[in-house]
Design a protein around this motif. Sequence first.
Motif, PDB file in Angstrom:
ATOM      1  N   CYS A 147       2.619   4.793   0.960  1.00 32.14           N
ATOM      2  CA  CYS A 147       2.965   5.436   2.229  1.00 32.14           C
ATOM      3  C   CYS A 147       2.025   6.605   2.498  1.00 32.14           C
ATOM      4  O   CYS A 147       1.594   7.269   1.569  1.00 32.14           O
ATOM      5  CB  CYS A 147       4.404   5.945   2.204  1.00 32.14           C
ATOM      6  N   ARG A 148       1.760   6.834   3.750  1.00 31.56           N
ATOM      7  CA  ARG A 148       0.938   7.981   4.130  1.00 31.56           C
ATOM      8  C   ARG A 148       1.849   9.069   4.684  1.00 31.56           C
ATOM      9  O   ARG A 148       2.766   8.787   5.447  1.00 31.56           O
ATOM     10  CB  ARG A 148      -0.090   7.582   5.183  1.00 31.56           C
ATOM     11  N   THR A 149       1.553  10.302   4.327  1.00 30.72           N
ATOM     12  CA  THR A 149       2.388  11.395   4.821  1.00 30.72           C
ATOM     13  C   THR A 149       1.715  12.130   5.956  1.00 30.72           C
ATOM     14  O   THR A 149       0.579  11.989   6.252  1.00 30.72           O
ATOM     15  CB  THR A 149       2.693  12.407   3.695  1.00 30.72           C
TER      16      THR A 149
ATOM     17  N   SER B  88       0.862  -1.187   0.000  1.00 29.28           N
ATOM     18  CA  SER B  88       0.000   0.000   0.000  1.00 29.28           C
ATOM     19  C   SER B  88       0.905   1.246   0.000  1.00 29.28           C
ATOM     20  O   SER B  88       2.023   1.196   0.492  1.00 29.28           O
ATOM     21  CB  SER B  88      -0.910   0.008   1.218  1.00 29.28           C
TER      22      SER B  88
END
Length: 84
Positions: A82-84, A80
Amino acid sequence: MGGSLKVVTTSLSGGWVRRNGVPYSDQTTLTEYFDRFPAPNGEEWLVVTTVMTDPRYWNGDFITSTHFRRERDGSKWDPSPCRT
């Protein structure tokens, strides 16, 4: 099928091997071995062996080894973003 790779890293800055405070110095040499091989039952394995040598802080080498078995298909692979 199978193969080996050796990687040697020098000119490290000092730091800690683990969070428990075991240090390594700027004289440390890190040698990594990546070995891929087939098992008799048809599985494929990757073994990563790491050897840290530090003449300043250690009396001997610090050696670790990690084993990875290749999955037969990508059914367990679900990356998935990456979330920032």
